[in-house]
Design a protein around this motif. Structure first.
Motif, short mmCIF file in Angstrom:
data_model
loop_
_atom_site.label_atom_id
_atom_site.label_comp_id
_atom_site.label_asym_id
_atom_site.label_seq_id
_atom_site.Cartn_x
_atom_site.Cartn_y
_atom_site.Cartn_z
N ARG A 82 0.94 -1.28 0.09
CA ARG A 82 -0.02 -0.08 -0.11
C ARG A 82 1.03 1.18 -0.03
O ARG A 82 2.15 1.21 0.64
CB ARG A 82 -0.93 -0.09 1.16
N THR A 131 -4.67 -2.50 7.91
CA THR A 131 -5.77 -2.41 8.81
C THR A 131 -6.91 -1.51 7.99
O THR A 131 -6.88 -0.86 6.89
CB THR A 131 -5.47 -1.53 10.21
N ASP A 132 -8.10 -1.57 8.86
CA ASP A 132 -9.09 -0.89 8.22
C ASP A 132 -9.01 0.63 7.81
O ASP A 132 -9.43 1.30 6.80
CB ASP A 132 -10.51 -1.21 9.06
N ARG A 133 -8.03 1.15 8.74
CA ARG A 133 -7.97 2.57 8.67
C ARG A 133 -6.51 3.19 8.35
O ARG A 133 -6.24 4.15 8.21
CB ARG A 133 -8.53 3.40 9.85
N GLY A 134 -5.66 2.19 7.97
CA GLY A 134 -4.19 2.56 7.79
C GLY A 134 -3.46 1.26 7.53
O GLY A 134 -3.66 0.25 6.89
N ARG A 191 -0.03 -1.18 10.10
CA ARG A 191 0.83 -1.25 11.31
C ARG A 191 2.04 -1.90 11.02
O ARG A 191 1.99 -2.81 10.24
CB ARG A 191 0.04 -1.78 12.53
N HIS A 229 0.31 11.26 13.85
CA HIS A 229 -1.08 11.26 14.26
C HIS A 229 -1.54 9.94 14.64
O HIS A 229 -2.29 9.26 14.44
CB HIS A 229 -1.97 11.97 13.36
N GLY A 230 -0.20 8.94 14.84
CA GLY A 230 -0.50 7.63 15.18
C GLY A 230 -0.21 7.30 16.85
O GLY A 230 -0.22 8.20 17.53
N GLU A 237 -2.67 5.57 11.01
CA GLU A 237 -3.98 5.88 10.27
C GLU A 237 -3.98 6.97 9.20
O GLU A 237 -3.32 7.66 9.12
CB GLU A 237 -4.93 6.14 11.07
N THR A 238 -4.70 6.55 7.94
CA THR A 238 -4.81 7.64 6.90
C THR A 238 -5.44 8.62 7.35
O THR A 238 -6.59 8.61 8.19
CB THR A 238 -5.19 7.14 5.72
N SER A 239 -5.22 9.94 7.02
CA SER A 239 -6.11 11.08 7.31
C SER A 239 -7.35 11.21 6.44
O SER A 239 -7.44 10.63 5.15
CB SER A 239 -5.03 12.17 7.11
#
Length: 501
Positions: A381, A418-421, A423, A479-480, A499-501
């Motif tokens: 990704r 992950t669903d939002r970014g 790890r 922001h993690g 996480e993606t913004s």
């Protein structure tokens, strides 16, 4: 690979700033607002009064013109169609014509209707027989009447009785040898002007009262509006370097509330900045004191060394001093790095392929020690990250794993979506992190309680307890967060959760 529960702790600090107060203005904002409002109100009311006066004056002039036109037209009509009440025939005598017409008229209070007959030796002036409420002076002013009679125009203006008189006349055609006679209508404009002046005077009085009321209301309203501003000023004056915790209460959603909110945000930034400054000074003083003492002590011993073992002792002292100086250098570098974490440009994100980033971290980590390094997984990704900072954090976690494992033990490095970014993680099969240490190891200069070589999960390369603090700062800069899990079968797993913004 499955993992367990995480424990994470975040700390904040508070600082203040102290500055010089500007000299107060000669006039307060409240007073200036009041003055400007009064100036605007005065200009507006003056404009209203002058405009009203102009309109009333124009209306008076128009009314006077209409009265003069109407009276002369009525007299012309009476001359043409009027009948003598005694004979029933048209009037043949100018005196009788004027007397009958004047008897039937009801003039305005400032209007004067007269008949004028130029007889010798003295002209005759005929006035209305009834008593009128206001004595008008033109009847007694024979000189002005003669000027009107002699004027070639049928209307005009003159000064009589101390005021302006607008007049109109209608000559009466007489027979041969009969004296010249005429009907005169005069309007005393000064009497009509008095009503205009009365209205203007009332407007001026009302305007004065309105200005006084505006002054009182404006003073109160300006005080109410500026109360939050005064509160901001008072709060700013009470701020000291030891106390930056005061904040402005926010009420409503107007511009003043926005000002208070902006001021509070500024105080938050100042508090964080001073916290970083104070923490840097405290940490530097605390951590550098020990190596400086060690260096000084060994140098003093070296200066006192004598005998055959002095050379060997000096070499040992130089080695110890060099080690301590290296440790001081690493501590200073780590402290400077932590101080930079509060800067907005600490993290500079750019599009990064997670697969390439994970592979690069794995290659660099393999050089840290003789362990069974395994690339557990790679996330395919693209994300916006600061590749250098993320690499720095992951290498620090890998160094931490090396310090707490034996040669040949397994260490995993990998990344997952992950669903939002995504790890990124480093897992080892070492002794793990005790529950009591999981709460503190991410704080500065806090080490675990395990003794010996594995005694500090937060030590990192410097051994000063700053490694995991740097990792945490890098994660929060994106922001993690950093999470700690228990590796199945024993050990610790550290994850950077992004996480993606």
């Amino acid at each position: 690979m499955t993992t367990g529960r995480t424990t994470r702790r975040t700390t904040t600090g508070s600082t203040t700033t102290e500055g010089k107060a500007r000299a107060p203005s000669r006039f307060s904002a409240r007073f200036r607002i009041l003055v400007w409002l009064l100036v605007v109100m005065t200009v507006a009311l003056t404009t209203v009064v002058l405009t009203t006066r102009s309109i009333l004056q124009s209306d008076l002039n128009e009314r006077i013109g209409m009265i003069l036109t109407q009276e002369t037209a009525e007299f012309d009509n009476f001359v043409t169609h009027g009948r003598d009440p005694d004979t029933g025939q048209r009037f043949t005598d100018a005196r009788e014509l004027l007397t009958v017409h004047l008897q039937r008229q009801f003039p305005e209070p400032a209007e004067e209707l007269l008949g004028f007959i130029r007889e010798s030796p003295r002209p005759t002036v005929i006035r209305q027989p009834r008593e009128i409420s206001t004595r008008l002076p033109l009847y007694e002013d024979r000189a002005s009447l003669e000027r009107i009679a002699d004027a070639p125009e049928r209307s005009g203006t003159l000064r009589a009785g101390g005021g302006e008189v607008r007049w109109a006349k209608v000559p009466i055609a007489g027979g041969e040898g009969e004296p010249a006679s005429m009907f005169i209508v005069a309007f005393h404009a000064d009497r009509g002007q008095s009503s205009v002046n009365n209205v203007v005077g009332i407007l001026l009085a009302i305007s004065g009262v309105a200005l006084l009321m505006t002054c009182a209301v404006s003073w109160a309203v300006a005080g109410s509006i500026l109360a939050p501003v005064r509160l901001v000023r008072a709060t700013a004056a009470q701020l000291t370097e030891q106390d930056l915790t005061r904040r402005i209460p926010i009420r409503g959603r107007d511009d003043i509330s926005a000002l208070a909110e902006t001021f509070n945000a500024m105080l938050d930034r100042l508090e964080r900045a001073f916290a970083v400054q104070r923490r840097f000074v405290d940490d530097a003083g605390h951590e550098l004191r020990t190596p400086i003492t060690i260096v000084r002590g060994h140098l003093e011993l070296m200066s006192q060394g004598e005998g055959p073992d002095s050379v060997r002792d000096r070499r040992e002292t130089v080695r110890l001093v060099t080690d301590e100086l290296d440790r001081m250098s690493r501590i200073v570098e780590d402290l400077l790095l932590l101080a930079k974490t509060e800067r907005p440009d600490f993290v500079q994100p750019a599009p990064v392929q997670l697969a390439e980033l994970t592979a690069d971290v794995f290659v660099k980590a393999r050089a840290l020690g003789d362990r069974r390094w395994e690339l557990a997984g790679v996330a395919e990704r693209e994300m916006s990250l600061d590749a250098q900072r993320i690499t720095q954090a992951m290498v620090q976690l890998a160094q931490n794993a090396v310090q707490h494992t034996e040669p040949g033990q397994r260490v995993w490095i990998g990344s997952q979506l992950t669903d939002r970014g995504a790890r990124l993680y480093v897992a080892d099969t070492g002794p793990g992190v005790p529950a009591e240490d999981a709460e503190v190891i991410f704080e500065r200069f806090r080490r675990g309680t395990t003794a010996g070589r594995r005694g500090s999960r937060a030590g990192g390369g410097s051994g000063a307890g700053l490694g995991l603090s740097i990792v945490k700062a890098i994660a929060e800069g994106h922001h993690g967060r950093v999470e700690l899990w228990t590796t199945p079968g024993g050990g610790a797993t550290f994850e950077l959760v992004l996480e993606t913004s």
